[in-house]
Design an enzyme around this catalytic site. Structure first.
Site, PDB file in Angstrom:
ATOM      1  CG  ASP A 270       9.280  -1.752 -31.363  1.00 28.91           C
ATOM      2  OD1 ASP A 270      10.145  -2.640 -31.166  1.00 28.91           O
ATOM      3  OD2 ASP A 270       8.747  -1.593 -32.471  1.00 28.91           O
TER       4      ASP A 270
ATOM      5  CD  GLU B  67       0.597   1.110 -35.719  1.00 30.11           C
ATOM      6  OE1 GLU B  67       1.017   1.325 -36.864  1.00 30.11           O
ATOM      7  OE2 GLU B  67       0.118   0.010 -35.358  1.00 30.11           O
TER       8      GLU B  67
HETATM    9  C1  GLP Z   1       7.110  -4.453 -36.514  1.00 34.08           C
HETATM   10  C2  GLP Z   1       8.118  -3.781 -35.562  1.00 34.08           C
HETATM   11  C3  GLP Z   1       8.991  -2.840 -36.318  1.00 34.08           C
HETATM   12  C4  GLP Z   1       9.483  -3.535 -37.571  1.00 34.08           C
HETATM   13  C5  GLP Z   1       8.337  -3.646 -38.530  1.00 34.08           C
HETATM   14  C6  GLP Z   1       8.686  -4.365 -39.832  1.00 34.08           C
HETATM   15  O1  GLP Z   1       5.793  -4.090 -36.217  1.00 34.08           O
HETATM   16  N1  GLP Z   1       7.517  -3.093 -34.468  1.00 34.08           N
HETATM   17  O2  GLP Z   1      10.056  -2.422 -35.497  1.00 34.08           O
HETATM   18  O3  GLP Z   1      10.510  -2.759 -38.152  1.00 34.08           O
HETATM   19  O4  GLP Z   1       7.211  -4.230 -37.909  1.00 34.08           O
HETATM   20  O5  GLP Z   1       8.790  -5.741 -39.628  1.00 34.08           O
HETATM   21  P1  GLP Z   1       9.283  -6.769 -40.724  1.00 34.08           P
HETATM   22  O6  GLP Z   1      10.760  -6.585 -40.815  1.00 34.08           O
HETATM   23  O7  GLP Z   1       8.919  -8.124 -40.191  1.00 34.08           O
HETATM   24  O8  GLP Z   1       8.601  -6.424 -41.997  1.00 34.08           O
END
Ligand code: GLP
Length: 246
Positions: A71, A147
């Site tokens: 993403d 989402e």
């Molecule tokens: C973000 C990214 C995701 C990620 C998720 C969890 O929004 N777009 O790809 O896996 O949130 O993030 P974290 O590992 O910081 O909890």
């Protein structure tokens, strides 16, 4: 329907090593350069650190893969430190000397998001497969930036980020104003093309959503539930993340 393999680890250090083992075995199983999806976020950091250390200590095969972006924020200029492409570059891709031609990334500054997302889909089609999708889990069940409301057959596309996701992302950059309002993401339908999927989960704050991911009916409200119907899924998490599972 596949049953996910669950692997519980003690702490972040063990997590990094176990995920690195899984990654290393997976890329060695594919004879021609595998296509691998890698995520941003706090969760993968111990894994990236471990892989970089192993590479620097002589495990030179660890850079034999093609990186496919999961993403990207929309509307950031080239070189912006918040670009997920920059983040991944800092943490793993540049230390492993992954060439630009082996990085399939979104152009955040595009004025044609549809065309840009179609270009990514085409690159995956030409390759014919995603060998390994390594993903994290959002607290609302988002995968990449799919989402709640994202269909199980959704393609790569533009997304309006929820306030919850923007607030979570503000931890990376300091304030909500620093988090773009829109993004592009591989779709759930796109991620389903992965031959193998690894979900990484760390921390108590992810325990409830991990439980829901595996136990609630597959639905658009919790995009991560697609994993229940996916073949060859492995979930690596710490004790806190697994604490709500029976
Ligand atoms: C973000 C990214 C995701 C990620 C998720 C969890 O929004 N777009 O790809 O896996 O949130 O993030 P974290 O590992 O910081 O909890």
């Amino acid at each position: 329907m596949g049953t996910p393999t669950l692997i519980e680890v003690e702490d972040a250090e063990q997590f990094g090593a176990v995920v690195a083992d899984y990654f290393s075995e997976s890329i060695q199983q594919v004879s021609n350069k595998p296509t691998v999806v890698l995520p941003t976020g706090f969760t993968p950091l111990p894994f990236y650190k471990e892989v970089v250390e192993r590479y620097q200590n002589g495990e030179s095969y660890l850079n034999k893969f093609k990186y496919l972006a999961l993403d990207e924020y929309l509307g950031l200029p080239e070189g912006d430190h918040r670009l997920f492409a920059s983040w991944l570059s800092r943490e793993i891709l540049s230390p492993l000397s992954i060439l630009n031609e082996d990085r399939i990334i979104f152009d955040s500054a595009t004025s044609d998001t549809e065309g840009e997302c179609a270009r990514i889909e085409k690159a995956i089609e030409e390759k014919g497969r995603i060998d390994l999708a390594i993903i994290g889990l959002g607290s609302n069940g988002h995968i990449g930036f799919n989402e709640p409301g994202s269909h199980q057959d959704s393609k790569t596309r533009k997304i309006k980020l929820t306030l919850e996701t923007r607030e979570a992302n503000s931890e990376y950059w300091g304030s909500l104003e620093d988090v773009p309002t829109h993004a592009m993401t591989l779709g759930i339908g796109t991620l389903k093309k992965a031959k193998k999927t690894l979900l990484m989960v760390l921390g108590k704050h992810k325990a409830r959503i991990l439980k829901d991911t595996l136990s609630k009916p597959v639905c658009v409200d919790i995009p991560s539930t697609y994993l229940q119907n996916q073949e060859h899924v492995t979930i690596i998490g710490d004790r806190d993340a697994f604490s709500e599972m029976e």
